[in-house]
Design an enzyme around this catalytic site. Structure first.
Site, PDB file in Angstrom:
ATOM      1  N   GLU A  97      -4.793   5.475   5.360  1.00 62.04           N
ATOM      2  CA  GLU A  97      -4.182   3.698   5.640  1.00 62.04           C
ATOM      3  C   GLU A  97      -3.393   3.344   5.634  1.00 62.04           C
ATOM      4  O   GLU A  97      -1.779   4.262   4.819  1.00 62.04           O
ATOM      5  CB  GLU A  97      -4.911   3.205   4.311  1.00 62.04           C
ATOM      6  N   ASP A  98      -2.121   2.243   6.072  1.00 65.14           N
ATOM      7  CA  ASP A  98      -1.188   1.711   6.031  1.00 65.14           C
ATOM      8  C   ASP A  98      -1.516   1.139   4.597  1.00 65.14           C
ATOM      9  O   ASP A  98       0.204   1.190   3.842  1.00 65.14           O
ATOM     10  CB  ASP A  98      -0.798   0.487   7.017  1.00 65.14           C
ATOM     11  N   ASP A 101      -4.058  -3.245  -0.939  1.00 68.43           N
ATOM     12  CA  ASP A 101      -3.768  -4.588  -1.223  1.00 68.43           C
ATOM     13  C   ASP A 101      -5.206  -4.629  -2.359  1.00 68.43           C
ATOM     14  O   ASP A 101      -4.865  -4.804  -3.037  1.00 68.43           O
ATOM     15  CB  ASP A 101      -3.914  -5.482   0.247  1.00 68.43           C
ATOM     16  N   PHE A 150       4.328  -9.930   0.881  1.00 66.65           N
ATOM     17  CA  PHE A 150       4.149  -9.246   2.349  1.00 66.65           C
ATOM     18  C   PHE A 150       5.208  -8.235   3.392  1.00 66.65           C
ATOM     19  O   PHE A 150       5.799  -9.040   3.991  1.00 66.65           O
ATOM     20  CB  PHE A 150       3.609 -10.926   3.390  1.00 66.65           C
ATOM     21  N   ARG A 163       4.756  -4.122  14.352  1.00 68.03           N
ATOM     22  CA  ARG A 163       4.610  -2.585  13.833  1.00 68.03           C
ATOM     23  C   ARG A 163       4.978  -1.317  14.482  1.00 68.03           C
ATOM     24  O   ARG A 163       4.966  -0.552  14.013  1.00 68.03           O
ATOM     25  CB  ARG A 163       2.993  -2.709  14.914  1.00 68.03           C
TER      26      ARG A 163
END
Ligand code: IMP
Ligand code: MG
Length: 175
Positions: A97-98, A101, A150, A163
């Protein structure tokens, strides 16, 4: 309103860390094969870079999910938009996963994948924002723990942009 991106983690820092995670995976899975699952789209850049550094046999698969929640707050209930092509039965699976959160999406996803009978199931994330965690999940490999900001780049987007940045940055708005 214009915006700019402040560098949080340089390309070199990110690449070095991915190499270390690759080294660790090579040790942990010596004599085995690993099956990497990329959660599109955010995890794609990280998975490719990580896979290049893994020396045990590797296979790759991709899935895409969408959250039923609002754009900014995930509900955790997810819909599979693109399912995996291959079975997980008997495979040593690592979900790549990136970012983790709230943890809602992944907690739901991992439960779902567990039911497909993998030999083992681990989670690898490039970034982790522990301050934001709502659901307790176990992360096996973490690139960086970051503050509650963010971030974009290395697969992560802001309104589908950024991205492609080769580093991790924070979007800042100029007035
Ligand atoms: P959660 O852990 O269920 O809250 O959702 C995690 C997902 O939200 C990630 O896979 C990203 O797609 C997205 N996300 C969370 N934080 C960020 C961020 O800082 N930048 C870009 N996307 C983010
Ligand atoms: Mg994601």
């Amino acid at each position: 309103m214009s915006e700019h991106v402040r560098v949080l983690l340089t390309e070199e820092e990110v690449d070095d860390r991915i190499q270390s995670i690759g080294d660790q995976i090579n040790k942990d899975y010596a004599g085995k094969e690993v099956h990497l699952i990329c959660v599109l789209k955010g995890g794609s850049f990280f998975m490719c870079e990580l896979a290049k550094r893994i020396t045990v046999p590797v296979s790759l698969d991709f899935m895409a999910v969408s959250s039923y929640g609002s754009a900014t707050k995930s509900s955790g209930v997810i819909k599979i938009v693109k399912d995996l092509d291959e079975t997980l039965k008997g495979k040593h699976v690592i979900v790549v996963e990136d970012i983790v959160d709230s943890g809602r999406t992944l907690s739901y996803l991992l439960e779902m994948l567990k039911e497909r009978g993998p030999a083992s199931l681990r989670l690898c994330t490039l970034l982790d924002k522990p301050d934001r965690r709502v659901v307790d999940i176990n992360v096996d490999y973490t690139g960086f723990q970051i503050p509650d900001e963010f971030v974009v780049g290395y697969g992560l987007d802001y309104a589908q942009r950024y991205r492609n940045l080769p580093f991790i940055g924070v979007v800042e708005f100029d007035d």
